[in-house]
Motif scaffolding. Structure first.
Motif, mmCIF file in Angstrom:
data_model
loop_
_atom_site.group_PDB
_atom_site.id
_atom_site.type_symbol
_atom_site.label_atom_id
_atom_site.label_comp_id
_atom_site.label_asym_id
_atom_site.label_seq_id
_atom_site.Cartn_x
_atom_site.Cartn_y
_atom_site.Cartn_z
ATOM 1 N N LYS A 50 -4.810 8.072 -10.621
ATOM 2 C CA LYS A 50 -6.089 8.191 -9.910
ATOM 3 C C LYS A 50 -6.161 7.261 -8.695
ATOM 4 O O LYS A 50 -7.136 7.284 -7.948
ATOM 5 N N GLY A 51 -5.146 6.406 -8.542
ATOM 6 C CA GLY A 51 -5.139 5.484 -7.407
ATOM 7 C C GLY A 51 -5.932 4.216 -7.639
ATOM 8 O O GLY A 51 -6.306 3.537 -6.687
ATOM 9 N N GLN A 100 -4.677 5.641 -14.740
ATOM 10 C CA GLN A 100 -5.370 4.958 -13.651
ATOM 11 C C GLN A 100 -4.517 4.944 -12.394
ATOM 12 O O GLN A 100 -5.034 5.121 -11.286
ATOM 13 N N ILE A 101 -3.228 4.744 -12.546
ATOM 14 C CA ILE A 101 -2.318 4.777 -11.398
ATOM 15 C C ILE A 101 -2.361 6.157 -10.754
ATOM 16 O O ILE A 101 -2.404 6.286 -9.534
ATOM 17 N N GLN A 132 1.760 6.678 -6.842
ATOM 18 C CA GLN A 132 0.673 7.558 -7.269
ATOM 19 C C GLN A 132 1.054 9.026 -7.068
ATOM 20 O O GLN A 132 0.846 9.859 -7.960
ATOM 21 N N THR A 133 1.616 9.343 -5.924
ATOM 22 C CA THR A 133 2.038 10.721 -5.636
ATOM 23 C C THR A 133 3.056 11.196 -6.662
ATOM 24 O O THR A 133 2.958 12.310 -7.188
ATOM 25 N N ARG A 180 2.373 1.710 -3.487
ATOM 26 C CA ARG A 180 1.380 2.191 -4.457
ATOM 27 C C ARG A 180 1.075 3.670 -4.238
ATOM 28 O O ARG A 180 0.956 4.437 -5.197
ATOM 29 N N GLU A 181 0.941 4.081 -2.969
ATOM 30 C CA GLU A 181 0.650 5.491 -2.672
ATOM 31 C C GLU A 181 1.817 6.390 -3.077
ATOM 32 O O GLU A 181 1.604 7.475 -3.617
ATOM 33 N N SER A 186 -6.222 0.498 -8.516
ATOM 34 C CA SER A 186 -5.430 -0.730 -8.621
ATOM 35 C C SER A 186 -6.153 -1.697 -9.537
ATOM 36 O O SER A 186 -7.312 -1.487 -9.896
ATOM 37 N N ASN A 234 1.533 11.700 -10.156
ATOM 38 C CA ASN A 234 0.794 12.969 -10.203
ATOM 39 C C ASN A 234 1.732 14.163 -10.239
ATOM 40 O O ASN A 234 1.437 15.169 -10.890
ATOM 41 N N LYS A 279 0.837 -1.205 0.000
ATOM 42 C CA LYS A 279 0.000 0.000 0.000
ATOM 43 C C LYS A 279 0.876 1.261 0.000
ATOM 44 O O LYS A 279 0.615 2.203 -0.751
ATOM 45 N N SER A 293 -9.362 -2.772 -7.732
ATOM 46 C CA SER A 293 -10.449 -1.785 -7.681
ATOM 47 C C SER A 293 -11.046 -1.553 -9.059
ATOM 48 O O SER A 293 -12.241 -1.312 -9.185
#
Length: 113
Positions: A87-88, A84-85, A54-55, A50-51, A90, A58, A47, A93
């Motif tokens: 936007k978070g 999509q990444i 994503q940061t 992934r976060e 996975s 962006n 997690k 999801s």
């Protein structure tokens, strides 16, 4: 796709070395316990990774990088997946959202009388 000549970040090398260190533990019980501890915490590590990705995706986008450029940086993904990444979303999801959309579409309103 990333080119074969790209340098591997030191952090990736250290992670691979850590995995090799687990394999090098001679005592089976000690190795099992150590690997099990990491696996218990793996969902949290995944997690966090992934976060972080994503940061940074962006941040690249805010810095005027295009989705195709970001996809190239990520490697082995399409520009759509890069978005999509960002936007978070996975894989899990996305599949869940697609399933819900299909179920909703399948439940059409009853005809008016």
């Amino acid at each position: 796709m990333p080119s074969e000549s790209k340098e591997v970040p030191a952090e990736v090398t250290r992670l691979k070395e850590a995995l090799a260190a687990f394999a090098a533990i001679e005592d089976d019980a000690a190795c099992t316990a150590a690997v099990s501890e990491v696996l218990r915490e793996w969902p949290t590590f995944g997690k966090q990774l992934r976060e972080l990705r994503q940061t940074r995706v962006n941040a690249l986008r805010a810095g005027d990088r295009t989705w195709p450029e970001i996809a190239e940086i990520i490697g082995d993904v399409t520009p759509e997946r890069a978005q999509q990444i960002g936007k978070g979303l996975s894989g899990h999801s996305r599949a869940k959202a697609e399933k819900a959309a299909k179920e909703t579409a399948g439940k059409a309103a009853p005809p008016a009388k």
